[in-house]
Motif scaffolding. Structure first.
Motif, PDB file in Angstrom:
ATOM      1  N   UNK A   1       3.667   5.518  -5.795  1.00  0.00           N
ATOM      2  CA  UNK A   1       3.456   5.521  -7.254  1.00  0.00           C
ATOM      3  C   UNK A   1       2.431   6.584  -7.657  1.00  0.00           C
ATOM      4  N   UNK A   2       1.346   6.671  -6.908  1.00  0.00           N
ATOM      5  CA  UNK A   2       0.329   7.682  -7.228  1.00  0.00           C
ATOM      6  C   UNK A   2       0.898   9.087  -7.120  1.00  0.00           C
TER       7      UNK A   2
ATOM      8  N   UNK B   1       1.343  11.793 -10.092  1.00  0.00           N
ATOM      9  CA  UNK B   1       0.803  13.155 -10.057  1.00  0.00           C
ATOM     10  C   UNK B   1       1.924  14.170 -10.309  1.00  0.00           C
ATOM     11  N   UNK B   2       3.117  13.929  -9.795  1.00  0.00           N
ATOM     12  CA  UNK B   2       4.244  14.828 -10.055  1.00  0.00           C
ATOM     13  C   UNK B   2       4.650  14.792 -11.531  1.00  0.00           C
TER      14      UNK B   2
ATOM     15  N   UNK C   1       0.837  -1.204   0.000  1.00  0.00           N
ATOM     16  CA  UNK C   1       0.000   0.000   0.000  1.00  0.00           C
ATOM     17  C   UNK C   1       0.871   1.252   0.000  1.00  0.00           C
ATOM     18  N   UNK C   2       1.983   1.221   0.734  1.00  0.00           N
ATOM     19  CA  UNK C   2       2.884   2.375   0.739  1.00  0.00           C
ATOM     20  C   UNK C   2       3.471   2.602  -0.657  1.00  0.00           C
TER      21      UNK C   2
END
Length: 117
Positions: free
Chosen positions: A94-95, A99-100, A88-89
């Motif tokens: 990754x998300x 976004x970056x 999950x981390x």
């Protein structure tokens, strides 16, 4: 007659000394038997204690094997939970990276558009 009396007295004294010898021998035998009984009692206690100790050891071995199984299960569960937590981390990272990257891409597009104007 006197000789017979003397012989009889000697015989009685001999019998007394024999009885005394037998009595001493009997006491000696009784002492030895008492010591043997003590040794026998000690050996019996040692044997019983050894049985008790072996029973205790077997019980401890059984408990250890049971606990070892439970501990390995717990360790596996913890490892799985850690993997899930890491997963999950990593997904979260990754998300954020995605976004970056999107922000960088839009910034690059704006820079290219500004250069072309």
């Amino acid at each position: 007659m006197e000789q017979k009396l003397e012989k009889l007295s000697d015989s009685v004294n001999d019998m007394k000394s024999l009885i005394q010898t037998f009595n001493d021998t009997l006491k000696n035998i009784e002492n030895r038997l008492a010591r043997l009984e003590k040794v026998d009692s000690i050996e019996h206690r040692v044997a019983v204690n050894q049985i008790d100790l072996s029973d205790i050891k077997e019980a401890l071995d059984r408990l250890e094997s049971i606990h070892a199984g439970e501990i390995s299960k717990l360790l596996n569960e913890i490892a799985n939970m850690k993997k899930q937590g890491n997963k999950t981390e990593i997904e979260y990272i990754h998300r954020r990276l995605d976004s970056h990257l999107v922000k960088l891409a839009t910034a690059e597009e704006e820079i290219i558009m500004l250069k072309t104007k």
